[in-house]
Enzyme design. Structure first.
Site, short mmCIF file in Angstrom:
data_model
loop_
_atom_site.label_atom_id
_atom_site.label_comp_id
_atom_site.label_asym_id
_atom_site.label_seq_id
_atom_site.Cartn_x
_atom_site.Cartn_y
_atom_site.Cartn_z
N THR A 239 -6.91 -0.36 9.91
CA THR A 239 -6.72 0.63 10.97
C THR A 239 -6.62 0.01 12.37
O THR A 239 -7.52 -0.70 12.81
CB THR A 239 -7.83 1.70 11.00
N ARG B 296 0.84 -1.20 0.00
CA ARG B 296 0.00 0.00 0.00
C ARG B 296 0.87 1.25 0.00
O ARG B 296 1.77 1.39 0.82
CB ARG B 296 -0.92 0.01 1.22
N LYS C 20 -13.05 3.36 0.27
CA LYS C 20 -12.81 3.38 1.71
C LYS C 20 -14.06 3.91 2.41
O LYS C 20 -14.49 5.03 2.17
CB LYS C 20 -11.59 4.26 2.03
N ARG D 169 -6.91 19.24 7.92
CA ARG D 169 -5.77 19.15 8.83
C ARG D 169 -5.41 20.51 9.41
O ARG D 169 -5.64 21.55 8.78
CB ARG D 169 -4.55 18.55 8.11
#
Length: 577
Positions: free
Chosen positions: A381, A138, A323, A180
């Site tokens: 995760t 990944r 996702k 962010r």
């Protein structure tokens, strides 16, 4: 009218595979029993239960696992495999092991996705990760630049070119519309009750205020919202806002560093799912021939259609994995997965935007939905988060892996554990060992009751079903020849108890199949003579120790693209090696 041929042929053609002899494979997989299994042997009641379970599952050629405790740690890895052989009921390959009830050599079916980062971006580490059990590489586009990712892609391609008995797929994970915080000269320690401000003004980084990279941040949050930093590591309550700032009160404190991920509980940002940076990264993936895109923060099916149309215009055969990590994606879950080639349960942001108690329920729902629709599914995760800094996992993490395997995930993923952790190889080994141990206790051939609805327009679906039933009854592996990967993927979703040996003469197809549960993809040139190709394939399997002389395999000829058959003809054969 379709011709359906089911034949049983016995040939003396030797089998070959790329993993050593069957006896050698068993000896590699099978190690001395653990200390616990010696101290607490399975006798008495356990034996009685074993007999009862054998009567209850007569159609299956495998025996139910007895219930024993096996410790899981990197130190136990070389000791667990003989115990696994006992649990699976694998017969030793001796003089009396021939015939229809002999067991094929087995290996881990659930695939492992590893994120590559500073800890693992060298040739030596990528080779070692592959050896330890990595199936998919990944690339996290939230970190690094195209040059660093190009280096990893080149190394994986070099590995695939050199290694004949293993293959690693490449998955490019887009950054997505992440919100962010900005840069700080040094970390800030936030304490409960403290006032702190987020502003859309650029370049602000003080002890009580920091910038945010999203211009609509002020419009997306409301007074009373709970703002989470890094998925909940810190939390702040929104108290008021102005035209360019959001004033908060710290609820759960901690150390705030530069460029931390921000979520609002129960809400998704109004940013597009694929940003300008993502399109640049997607083009980079097309140029480098990656196998999968993992698309972040997918909100609806239109995003998937948009990306697939772009890939079609580029002539790129890249599968799209969505996702599931936002509140919006849950509302549109069915249509999103229908449009995609698979899904990733991205539990970090999912648990930030939704109540954390919903995450395990959503994980099971997403896995079941993907299974029923014939789509690949990855659980990701925090699977071994503690192993970023510690050499052994928590017991809860071990259980987490086992649950994902039992629920039917095609793959399980490591993120920071292999990207920047201290123990990347041990993390992969632990994941491999736990998955293999868990698989040994799962009854073969368990399928979602409605999986056939997805493939009802294909004769191949019926043959995949019956090939699975035949494989489970006879205790055989399955051999399939494919140029698109469709039949191997279909067989994978039926979860036969034996390995699916998928032969293909397309290298890109071989790489894609590395993600699918139970599939062992093998590259081999096909010739015009089907019997000659079958013979070479079986010889290859035998040579590599995947099967042994006297063992039977189910050979399936079906799928969307005919090879050595008419479009209307499908068949299943059982061949003895």
């Amino acid at each position: 009218m379709s011709q359906v041929a089911a034949s049983r042929s016995i040939q003396a053609a030797p089998f070959c595979s790329t993993f050593g002899s069957a006896r050698e494979t068993t000896q590699i997989l099978v190690k001395p029993p653990s200390f616990v299994s010696k101290v607490f042997p399975s006798e008495g009641i356990t034996a009685k239960r074993f007999k009862l379970s054998l009567r209850s599952f007569q159609i299956s050629a495998r025996k139910s696992a007895s219930s024993e405790v096996v410790p899981v740690s990197p130190e136990d890895d070389p000791k667990i495999e003989e115990h696994l052989q006992h649990l699976r009921g694998v017969q030793p390959f001796g003089e009396n092991s021939g015939g229809m009830w002999s067991k094929p050599a087995f290996r881990r079916k659930t695939k492992i996705v590893c994120t590559i980062g500073p800890s693992t971006d060298t040739k030596e580490m990528i080779w070692k990760l592959a050896e330890a059990g990595m199936n998919v590489t990944r690339l996290n586009m939230s970190h690094g630049d195209h040059a660093s990712h190009q280096k990893v892609i080149d190394l994986v391609k070099e590995y695939n070119a050199q290694c004949k008995d293993n293959v690693i797929a490449i998955m490019l994970d887009t950054k997505g519309p992440e919100v962010r915080s900005g840069d700080l000269p040094q970390p800030i320690n936030l304490v409960p009750g403290q006032e702190f401000t987020f502003t859309i003004q650029r370049g602000v980084g003080t002890a009580d205020c920091v910038s945010v990279n999203y211009d609509d941040f002020v419009n997306d949050v409301e007074v009373g919202d709970m703002l989470l930093v890094d998925g909940g590591m810190m939390s702040l309550a929104v108290k008021s806002k102005t035209e360019d700032s959001v004033k908060c009160e710290v609820v759960d404190g901690g150390e705030l560093k530069s460029r931390r991920h921000l979520n609002v509980r129960g809400k998704s940002a109004t940013l597009p799912s694929i940003t300008e940076k993502d399109w640049d990264d997607i083009k980079f993936g097309v140029d480098n021939g990656v196998d999968f895109y993992a698309v972040s923060f997918v909100k609806d099916a239109e995003v998937v259609h948009q990306l697939k149309n772009y890939l079609k215009s580029c002539g790129a055969d890249i599968h799209v994995i969505v996702k599931i990590e936002s509140a919006d994606s849950i509302a549109n879950l069915h249509s999103i997965i229908t449009a995609s080639d698979g899904a990733m349960v991205a539990r970090g942001d999912l648990g930030a935007e939704l109540p954390i108690e919903e995450v395990p329920l959503l994980q099971e729902e997403i896995i079941n939905l993907c299974r029923s629709m014939g789509k690949a599914v990855i659980v990701a995760t925090n699977m071994l988060e503690s192993m970023i800094v510690h050499p052994t996992p928590t017991r809860a993490e071990v259980s987490d892996i086992a649950i994902a395997v039992r629920e039917g995930s095609d793959a399980i993923m490591l993120s920071g554990e292999t990207a920047h952790g201290k123990f990347p190889l041990k993390s992969v080994k632990v994941m491999h060992t736990v998955a293999l141990r868990t698989e040994a206790t799962i009854q073969g051939g368990q399928m979602p009751p409605n999986i056939g609805q997805v493939f009802k327009n294909h004769m191949s679906e019926m043959f995949a079903y019956h090939a699975t039933m035949m494989s489970n009854t006879l205790g055989t592996s399955t051999v399939v020849f494919t140029r698109t990967g469709f039949m191997a993927m279909l067989l994978s979703h039926y979860r036969p108890s034996g390995t699916i040996f998928a032969f293909t003469d397309e290298k890109r197809v071989r790489q894609k199949l590395a993600l699918y549960q139970g599939v062992c993809p093998i590259y081999m040139e096909f010739c015009d003579d089907s019997e000659a190709t079958f013979r070479r394939a079986l010889e290859l399997l035998q040579k590599q120790g995947m099967v042994k002389e006297g063992e039977e395999v189910a050979l399936v000829q079906s799928g969307r693209q005919p090879i050595w058959r008419f479009q209307s003809t499908h068949n299943i054969q059982v061949r003895k090696v």
